[in-house]
Design an enzyme around this catalytic site. Structure first.
Site, PDB file in Angstrom:
ATOM      1  N   GLY A 152       8.564 -22.491 145.797  1.00 26.42           N
ATOM      2  CA  GLY A 152       8.867 -21.537 144.723  1.00 26.42           C
ATOM      3  C   GLY A 152       7.579 -21.073 144.056  1.00 26.42           C
ATOM      4  N   GLY A 153       7.727 -20.647 142.813  1.00 23.17           N
ATOM      5  CA  GLY A 153       6.564 -20.161 142.071  1.00 23.17           C
ATOM      6  C   GLY A 153       5.478 -21.210 141.952  1.00 23.17           C
ATOM      7  N   GLY A 160     -21.108   0.514 160.243  1.00 22.24           N
ATOM      8  CA  GLY A 160     -20.761   0.073 158.888  1.00 22.24           C
ATOM      9  C   GLY A 160     -20.845  -1.436 158.758  1.00 22.24           C
ATOM     10  N   ALA A 161     -20.626  -2.114 159.883  1.00 25.89           N
ATOM     11  CA  ALA A 161     -20.669  -3.581 159.836  1.00 25.89           C
ATOM     12  C   ALA A 161     -22.096  -4.071 159.590  1.00 25.89           C
ATOM     13  CB  ALA A 161     -20.108  -4.156 161.124  1.00 25.89           C
TER      14      ALA A 161
HETATM   15  C1  HXC Z   1      14.935 -31.752 139.573  1.00 29.00           C
HETATM   16  C2  HXC Z   1      14.667 -32.500 141.719  1.00 29.00           C
HETATM   17  C3  HXC Z   1      14.127 -31.260 142.099  1.00 29.00           C
HETATM   18  C4  HXC Z   1      14.002 -30.246 141.106  1.00 29.00           C
HETATM   19  C5  HXC Z   1      14.151 -32.544 143.814  1.00 29.00           C
HETATM   20  N1  HXC Z   1      14.679 -33.255 142.811  1.00 29.00           N
HETATM   21  N2  HXC Z   1      13.821 -31.322 143.405  1.00 29.00           N
HETATM   22  N3  HXC Z   1      15.064 -32.738 140.464  1.00 29.00           N
HETATM   23  N4  HXC Z   1      14.435 -30.548 139.861  1.00 29.00           N
HETATM   24  N5  HXC Z   1      13.493 -29.077 141.405  1.00 29.00           N
HETATM   25  C6  HXC Z   1      15.131 -34.628 142.852  1.00 29.00           C
HETATM   26  C7  HXC Z   1      16.396 -34.813 143.682  1.00 29.00           C
HETATM   27  O1  HXC Z   1      17.534 -34.561 142.903  1.00 29.00           O
HETATM   28  C8  HXC Z   1      16.266 -36.272 144.078  1.00 29.00           C
HETATM   29  O2  HXC Z   1      16.639 -37.066 142.986  1.00 29.00           O
HETATM   30  C9  HXC Z   1      14.786 -36.462 144.255  1.00 29.00           C
HETATM   31  O3  HXC Z   1      14.167 -35.401 143.533  1.00 29.00           O
HETATM   32  C10 HXC Z   1      14.342 -36.370 145.686  1.00 29.00           C
HETATM   33  O4  HXC Z   1      14.876 -35.187 146.261  1.00 29.00           O
HETATM   34  P1  HXC Z   1      15.555 -35.170 147.694  1.00 29.00           P
HETATM   35  O5  HXC Z   1      16.219 -33.874 147.841  1.00 29.00           O
HETATM   36  O6  HXC Z   1      16.371 -36.409 147.879  1.00 29.00           O
HETATM   37  O7  HXC Z   1      14.282 -35.279 148.626  1.00 29.00           O
HETATM   38  P2  HXC Z   1      14.024 -34.586 150.028  1.00 29.00           P
HETATM   39  O8  HXC Z   1      15.191 -34.753 150.908  1.00 29.00           O
HETATM   40  O9  HXC Z   1      12.721 -35.112 150.496  1.00 29.00           O
HETATM   41  O10 HXC Z   1      13.865 -33.029 149.716  1.00 29.00           O
HETATM   42  C11 HXC Z   1      12.804 -32.590 148.918  1.00 29.00           C
HETATM   43  C12 HXC Z   1      13.009 -31.105 148.563  1.00 29.00           C
HETATM   44  C13 HXC Z   1      14.411 -30.922 147.934  1.00 29.00           C
HETATM   45  C14 HXC Z   1      12.853 -30.270 149.805  1.00 29.00           C
HETATM   46  C15 HXC Z   1      11.882 -30.746 147.589  1.00 29.00           C
HETATM   47  O11 HXC Z   1      14.567 -31.882 146.914  1.00 29.00           O
HETATM   48  C16 HXC Z   1      14.597 -29.568 147.354  1.00 29.00           C
HETATM   49  O12 HXC Z   1      14.857 -28.595 148.083  1.00 29.00           O
HETATM   50  N6  HXC Z   1      14.477 -29.480 146.039  1.00 29.00           N
HETATM   51  C17 HXC Z   1      14.633 -28.255 145.313  1.00 29.00           C
HETATM   52  C18 HXC Z   1      13.463 -27.366 145.560  1.00 29.00           C
HETATM   53  C19 HXC Z   1      13.588 -26.119 144.729  1.00 29.00           C
HETATM   54  O13 HXC Z   1      14.347 -25.216 145.093  1.00 29.00           O
HETATM   55  N7  HXC Z   1      12.904 -26.133 143.596  1.00 29.00           N
HETATM   56  C20 HXC Z   1      12.887 -25.037 142.704  1.00 29.00           C
HETATM   57  C21 HXC Z   1      11.950 -24.029 143.293  1.00 29.00           C
HETATM   58  S1  HXC Z   1      11.839 -22.640 142.261  1.00 29.00           S
HETATM   59  P3  HXC Z   1      17.211 -38.530 143.155  1.00 29.00           P
HETATM   60  O14 HXC Z   1      17.614 -38.933 141.790  1.00 29.00           O
HETATM   61  O15 HXC Z   1      18.355 -38.435 144.123  1.00 29.00           O
HETATM   62  O16 HXC Z   1      16.114 -39.367 143.683  1.00 29.00           O
HETATM   63  C22 HXC Z   1      10.545 -23.035 141.368  1.00 29.00           C
HETATM   64  C23 HXC Z   1      10.248 -21.959 140.389  1.00 29.00           C
HETATM   65  C24 HXC Z   1       8.895 -22.170 139.824  1.00 29.00           C
HETATM   66  O17 HXC Z   1       9.929 -24.005 141.465  1.00 29.00           O
HETATM   67  C25 HXC Z   1       8.579 -20.913 139.127  1.00 29.00           C
HETATM   68  C26 HXC Z   1       7.245 -20.961 138.551  1.00 29.00           C
HETATM   69  C27 HXC Z   1       6.852 -19.660 138.031  1.00 29.00           C
END
Ligand code: HXC
Length: 525
Positions: free
Chosen positions: A181-182, A415-416
Site C-alpha cells: 500500500g502507501g 548528444g551522449a
Molecule cells: C492490522 C494487521 C494488518 C493491518 C496484518 N495484520 N496486517 N493488523 N492492520 N494492516 C495482523 C493480522 O490480523 C494477524 O494478526 C497478523 O498481523 C499477521 O497477519 P497474517 O495475515 O496472519 O500474516 P501473513 O499470512 O504472513 O500475511 C501478511 C500480509 C497480510 C500479507 C501482510 O496480513 C495482509 O494482507 N495484511 C493486510 C495488508 C494490507 O492490505 N494493508 C493495508 C495496506 S493499505 P494475528 O492477531 O492473527 O496475529 C496501506 C495504506 C497506507 O497500508 C497508506 C499510506 C499513505
C-alpha cells in the site's frame, strides 16, 4: 539548614526495580513465542534479531520500549503490547552512530498506527538533529486497519520527514517482509532500498485488489518481489540471498557514506595493486563495435576490491556504484558496452541521475567512464520519454558541484558525448584515452549520410563506403580534435588513468562551486 533527604527503603527500591525489570522483560516479548516461531517458520528473523545483526555488539540503546497505542476501538484497549510493533533506538555500525527502527511483525503484523509512527518519527528527528544515518528494517502489513485515519496520518508524518531528511542524512530501507500500500512510499523516498531475495515484497496494491480491478492473477512474488524490483522497476539497489546477507550489504553500503551532508565519507585505505594497470590497454577490442566489460576497467583502476555496484540487475547498459581511490569514496557512473552497446536508454538515464544527485548531496566526487554510442533509438524509447529522462541526466551532471572527473575510454558520440560528464556540463577534469573517438556519430553512419548519393551511384559501394569510413575515422575517430579545443584536458595512456584520477581528486578536494541563488531548480522529473 540542609538535612540529608529521606532514602527509599529496601523494599520500596526492590518494588521499583521489580517493576522496571518486569516492564523491560515484557517489552522484549513482542507478540509472543508462537508468533515468533511463525516468523522463524517463514524463514524470517524477528525484529530484535535483525537489530542484533545490524548494530555493533552491545551498542544498541532502545528508546520508547514502553510506548503503547491509545486506540480504544475494536476492543484494542485489551491488547496493548509494549513497543507497539516497532523497536526504535540508536547504536553504532563499525563504530559510527546510526539510528534504527525495526518493525515487529509479531505485533499486529508490524502494522503502523499512531504510536508506531510517532516512534519512527522520533528517531528520524533525532537522526537529522545529530547528523546520523537512519536505517529502517521494514516488515509490516501496512496501515493498522483498526486505527483508520490515524495510521494514514502517521504515514504522512513519516513521508514528510523522509523528504525533509533527503540530502541531509543518508536514509536506508531494508525490506524484510511485506511492504504494501502507501507504505511503499517511505522506502521509495529514502536513498537506498535493500531487499531479501525470498521474503520481501513491495506493491501499492496487492494481488487481491489487482485481480478485482484488472482480472490479472499474480503471486506476491511476481507482483513485487525482489526480482521485480531489482530487474524491472529498479527501485531496489541491493538484494541479499538471506536476511543476514541483506543486512551485511547495508553495512557495506554505509561504509562508503558520510554520516551527513556536512561530513566527508570515511577514508578506508587499502593496499592496492598498481602493477596491473598495463592490463587496461588490452581490454579494449580493436573493432569499435566489439564489447568488453567496463566493470573490469573500473576494478583495475579503483582501489583493490573497493568497487561496490548498485542496481546491478537493472538497466545493465549503465554501471553505477561506489568505489575508493586511495581510500576516498567516489561515485562511479560508467557506460557498459556489454549491453545495448552501452547506449543510454530511459532507465539508464534515471539510474545514473539518481546516483549523481546522491553523490552531489553528500560530498562524494563523481567519476565517469565513457564509452557510449548515443541515446538508444526506437519507438519504445521515444514513446516512453527518452527526451525527459535524458534531460534528467543532463540536469544532474550540470547541477552537481562536487568534484567531477571523466575518462573517455572509447566512443563518445553525439548528444551522449555531451551528457556523459562532458566539459560543457561543468566537469572539472576531462581525460581521454588515446583510443577515444569523439564525434557526432560513428564513422560508418557518418559516411553513409554524408555520401549517400555517391554510394548509390558507385560501382562498388562496399569499397567506397569502406574508404569514406576510413577517411572519417582518420579525421574524427580520435580524441585530438577535442583536445585541440580544450574540451578534453589531457589525452592519456590507459595505464596512467589511476594516477591521473588520484592526482585530480587530490587537486579537487577543496573545490568550491556554487549554483545561482534560487529556491530550487526544476529537474525534469
Ligand atoms: C492490522 C494487521 C494488518 C493491518 C496484518 N495484520 N496486517 N493488523 N492492520 N494492516 C495482523 C493480522 O490480523 C494477524 O494478526 C497478523 O498481523 C499477521 O497477519 P497474517 O495475515 O496472519 O500474516 P501473513 O499470512 O504472513 O500475511 C501478511 C500480509 C497480510 C500479507 C501482510 O496480513 C495482509 O494482507 N495484511 C493486510 C495488508 C494490507 O492490505 N494493508 C493495508 C495496506 S493499505 P494475528 O492477531 O492473527 O496475529 C496501506 C495504506 C497506507 O497500508 C497508506 C499510506 C499513505
Amino acid at each position: 539548614m540542609y538535612q540529608n533527604p529521606k532514602k527509599f527503603t529496601e523494599s520500596e527500591r526492590s518494588k521499583q526495580d521489580k517493576r522496571l525489570s518486569e516492564l523491560r522483560d515484557k517489552s522484549k516479548e513482542g507478540g509472543g513465542e508462537k508468533r515468533k516461531q511463525n516468523q522463524h517458520d517463514k524463514g524470517k528473523l524477528t525484529a530484535r534479531e535483525r537489530i542484533e545483526l545490524l548494530i555493533d555488539e552491545s551498542s544498541f540503546v532502545e528508546i520508547d520500549a514502553f510506548v503503547v497505542h491509545q486506540n480504544e476501538k475494536f476492543n484494542m484497549s485489551e491488547n496493548k503490547p509494549l513497543g507497539d510493533g516497532v523497536i526504535t533506538g540508536y547504536g553504532t555500525i563499525a563504530g559510527r552512530p546510526v539510528f534504527v527502527y525495526s518493525q515487529d511483525f509479531t505485533i499486529f503484523g508490524g502494522s503502523l498506527g499512531r504510536a508506531q509512527a510517532t516512534k519512527i518519527c522520533k528517531v528520524m528527528d533525532l537522526a537529522v538533529k545529530t547528523g546520523c544515518p537512519v536505517i529502517g528494517l521494514l516488515d509490516s502489513g501496512g496501515a493498522r486497519i483498526q486505527e483508520g485515519v490515524d495510521s494514514l496520518a502517521g504515514y504522512g508524518d513519516i513521508f514528510f520527514r523522509n523528504t525533509q531528511a533527503s540530502g541531509v542524512i543518508p536514509q536506508i530501507s531494508i525490506i524484510l517482509g511485506p511492504c504494501a500500500g502507501g507504505a511503499v512510499y517511505s522506502p521509495s523516498l529514502t536513498d537506498f532500498i535493500l531487499m531479501n531475495r525470498t521474503n520481501s515484497f513491495m506493491f501499492v496494491t496487492g494481488p487481491e485488489v489487482v485481480k478485482a480491478v484488472t482480472g490479472e492473477e499474480v503471486s506476491f512474488y511476481d507482483l513485487g518481489g525482489s526480482d521485480v524490483h531489482s530487474t524491472l522497476t529498479g527501485i531496489c539497489h541491493l538484494v541479499g540471498d538471506t536476511e543476514e546477507e541483506t543486512i551485511d550489504l547495508s553495512k557495506k553500503l554505509l561504509s562508503y557514506l558520510p554520516a551527513n551532508n556536512l561530513d566527508d565519507p570515511p577514508i578506508e585505505l587499502n593496499e592496492s595493486e598498481e602493477n596491473n594497470q598495463l592490463e587496461l590497454a588490452d581490454l579494449i577490442p580493436k573493432e569499435e563495435n566489439e564489447p568488453y566489460d567496463m566493470k573490469r576497467v573500473i576494478e583495475i583502476i579503483a582501489d583493490t576490491d573497493s568497487f561496490f555496484e548498485l542496481q546491478d540487475e537493472w538497466s545493465k547498459n549503465i554501471v553505477v556504484g561506489f568505489a575508493r581511490m586511495n581510500g576516498i569514496t567516489v561515485g562511479i557512473i560508467a557506460n557498459q558496452p556489454l549491453y545495448l552497446g552501452g547506449a543510454i536508454d530511459y532507465h539508464a538515464a534515471d539510474k545514473a541521475s539518481r546516483l549523481i544527485r546522491f553523490c552531489d548531496s553528500f560530498n562524494i566526487p563523481i567519476l565517469t567512464f565513457v564509452d557510449v554510442p548515443g541515446f538508444m533509438p526506437g519507438l519504445k524509447q521515444e514513446h516512453e520519454g527518452i527526451i525527459r529522462h535524458g534531460a534528467k541526466l543532463l540536469y544532474a551532471y550540470s547541477e552537481a558541484t562536487v568534484p567531477k572527473i571523466s575518462v573517455i575510454i572509447r566512443k563518445a558520440y553525439g548528444g551522449a558525448y555531451i551528457v556523459m560528464s562532458s566539459k560543457h556540463l561543468g566537469t572539472d577534469i576531462n581525460l581521454a584515452w588515446s583510443t577515444a573517438e569523439i564525434a557526432v556519430m560513428g564513422a560508418e553512419g557518418a559516411a553513409r549520410i554524408l555520401h549517400r548519393k555517391k554510394l548509390k551511384e558507385a560501382e562498388d559501394p562496399e569499397k567506397v563506403l569502406a574508404d569514406f569510413t576510413q577517411q572519417f575515422k582518420d579525421e574524427f575517430a580520435n580524441p585530438y580534435q577535442a583536445a585541440e579545443k580544450g574540451y578534453v584536458d589531457k589525452v592519456i595512456f590507459p595505464e596512467e588513468t589511476r594516477r591521473e584520477i588520484a592526482v585530480a581528486l587530490h587537486l579537487l578536494q577543496n573545490k568550491r562551486d556554487h549554483l545561482p541563488r534560487r529556491k530550487h531548480g526544476i529537474s525534469p522529473v
